[in-house]
Design an enzyme around this catalytic site. Structure first.
Site, PDB file in Angstrom:
ATOM      1  N   LYS A   1       0.861  -1.197   0.000  1.00 45.13           N
ATOM      2  CA  LYS A   1       0.000   0.000   0.000  1.00 45.13           C
ATOM      3  C   LYS A   1       0.891   1.238   0.000  1.00 45.13           C
ATOM      4  CE  LYS A   1      -3.958   0.647   2.229  1.00 45.13           C
ATOM      5  NZ  LYS A   1      -5.025   0.689   1.233  1.00 45.13           N
TER       6      LYS A   1
HETATM    7  N1  PMP Z   1      -7.230  -3.477  -2.958  1.00 50.22           N
HETATM    8  C1  PMP Z   1      -6.723  -2.244  -2.858  1.00 50.22           C
HETATM    9  C2  PMP Z   1      -6.047  -1.655  -4.046  1.00 50.22           C
HETATM   10  C3  PMP Z   1      -6.847  -1.521  -1.664  1.00 50.22           C
HETATM   11  O1  PMP Z   1      -6.350  -0.287  -1.558  1.00 50.22           O
HETATM   12  C4  PMP Z   1      -7.528  -2.094  -0.567  1.00 50.22           C
HETATM   13  C5  PMP Z   1      -7.701  -1.320   0.701  1.00 50.22           C
HETATM   14  N2  PMP Z   1      -6.655  -1.483   1.602  1.00 50.22           N
HETATM   15  C6  PMP Z   1      -8.026  -3.390  -0.709  1.00 50.22           C
HETATM   16  C7  PMP Z   1      -7.864  -4.052  -1.917  1.00 50.22           C
HETATM   17  C8  PMP Z   1      -8.725  -4.062   0.433  1.00 50.22           C
HETATM   18  O2  PMP Z   1      -7.842  -4.375   1.476  1.00 50.22           O
HETATM   19  P1  PMP Z   1      -8.307  -4.452   2.980  1.00 50.22           P
HETATM   20  O3  PMP Z   1      -9.437  -5.413   3.039  1.00 50.22           O
HETATM   21  O4  PMP Z   1      -7.122  -4.944   3.721  1.00 50.22           O
HETATM   22  O5  PMP Z   1      -8.724  -3.094   3.384  1.00 50.22           O
END
Ligand code: PMP
Length: 303
Positions: free
Chosen positions: A158
Site C-alpha cells: 500500500k
Molecule cells: N485493494 C486495494 C487496491 C486496496 O487499496 C484495498 C484497501 N486497503 C483493498 C484491496 C482491500 O484491502 P483491505 O481489506 O485490507 O482493506
C-alpha cells in the site's frame, strides 16, 4: 471529515490542528510513503475493538520493506499507539490511518537519506459506498486504466504514490455514473477495485483473483475467504477475465473502508439483487465485527 482531539506523530500525541508537515516534505512530491486503513467498531458489549489491528500493522511494515521504507517503530509499538489514540480520542468506532513517509530535509529522488516520519490518525467515518450500496449493491465499471504491474510498481504494497492509478480509475468510473471501478491487470485478468478486493460466485463456488493478479492482499478478503469456507462454500483463487464478471451469479467487493458490498451491475451487465452467498457472508462478517461470533473473536483487538 470530522476532527477529533489527537493525532499520533512520531511517538507523540499532538492536537489535530497542529499535525502539520512542511511543503518540502519529500513524500508530498514523490508519493514515497506507505499507509494502512483500519476500522474500529463498537462491539456488542460496548467495548471498542480494532479489526485485525496487528495484521494491518504487519502489512504496513511489509509494504515498507518492499519499497525500502524502514519504519522506525515495531508492529507492537504501532498497535499500542493506535489503541492509546482511540482511547484518548474517546472514539467508539471509526477509521484509522497509519502513514509512514519520507519527511522534510532532503529533496531529489533518492529517499534513503530522508527521515521516515510516522503518523497515525483516526476519525469517525461512515459507510464508504453508502447504506444503499451495502444493502442493494453498487454499480461498477471495468476501468480503462490497468492495475500497476509487479515490474512497474509492486501493487502488493500500500504505497501512497501507487494510488494515483486508483484515483484515475475512480474518477473515470464516477464521472460515467458508476459507484466503483474494477481494474484489470496488463494481461487482461481482473485485479481488484480501486480500494477493494473482488469476489464472484458461480454455481455456488466462490472465486477471487490470486495475489499474482496484482491485487492487494486484503485483510477483509482474508476474512471473506474464511467466512465463505466456514459456511461450506468452496473458495478458489483463480485468474478471472471480464466475462467471468458479466456472467457471475453474484459478485461483491471487500475492503476495510467499504466492508462487504454487493455488486449489482458490471459495465452494463446486470447481476441483479444481492445473492444468497453474498448476503450470508455479509451477515456473518457484520456479526463477527460486533463481537457476536466466538469463532471470529481473535479478529477483534480491544482497545
Ligand atoms: N485493494 C486495494 C487496491 C486496496 O487499496 C484495498 C484497501 N486497503 C483493498 C484491496 C482491500 O484491502 P483491505 O481489506 O485490507 O482493506
Amino acid at each position: 471529515m470530522e476532527p477529533v482531539e489527537w493525532i499520533w506523530m512520531n511517538g507523540e500525541f499532538v492536537p489535530w490542528d497542529d499535525a502539520q508537515v512542511h511543503v518540502l516534505t519529500h513524500a508530498l512530491h514523490y508519493g514515497y510513503g506507505v499507509f494502512e486503513g483500519i476500522r474500529a467498531y463498537e462491539t456488542r458489549n460496548g467495548r471498542v475493538a480494532a479489526l485485525r489491528l496487528s495484521d494491518h500493522m504487519l502489512r504496513l511494515r511489509r509494504s515498507g520493506k518492499a519499497y525500502h521504507i524502514d519504519i522506525p517503530y515495531s508492529q507492537q509499538q504501532l498497535v499500542e499507539a493506535t489503541k492509546e489514540l482511540i482511547r484518548r480520542n474517546h472514539m467508539k468506532s471509526g477509521y484509522i490511518r497509519p502513514l509512514a513517509y519520507s519527511g522534510y530535509g532532503e529533496m531529489g529522488l533518492n529517499p534513503l537519506n530522508s527521515e521516515i516520519d510516522v503518523s497515525i490518525a483516526a476519525w469517525p467515518w461512515g459507510l464508504y459506498l453508502g447504506e444503499e450500496g451495502i444493502k442493494q449493491g453498487v454499480r461498477a465499471s471495468i476501468s480503462s486504466y490497468r492495475r500497476l504491474d509487479h515490474n512497474i510498481a509492486p501493487p502488493a504494497a500500500k504505497v501512497s504514490g501507487n494510488y494515483v492509478n486508483s484515483i484515475l480509475a475512480k474518477i473515470e468510473a464516477t464521472q460515467a455514473g458508476f459507484d466503483e471501478a474494477i481494474m484489470l491487470n496488463s494481461n487482461g485478468f481482473v485485479a481488484d477495485g480501486t480500494s477493494q478486493n473482488l469476489f464472484i460466485v458461480r454455481d455456488r463456488v466462490v472465486y477471487t483473483p490470486p495475489l499474482h493478479a496484482g491485487c492487494l492482499e486484503g485483510i477483509t478478503r482474508d476474512c471473506a475467504i474464511r467466512i465463505a469456507r466456514d459456511l461450506g462454500y468452496e473458495v478458489r483463487e483463480t485468474d478471472l477475465v471480464r466475462t467471468d464478471l458479466f456472467l457471475a451469479d453474484e459478485a461483491f467487493l471487500t475492503g476495510t473502508a467499504a466492508e462487504i458490498v454487493p455488486i449489482r451491475e458490471v459495465s452494463g451487465y446486470e447481476l441483479g439483487e444481492p445473492g444468497p452467498a453474498t448476503k450470508k457472508i455479509q451477515e456473518v462478517f457484520f456479526a463477527a465485527i460486533k463481537g457476536e461470533l466466538a469463532a471470529y473473536s481473535p479478529w477483534l483487538e480491544y482497545v
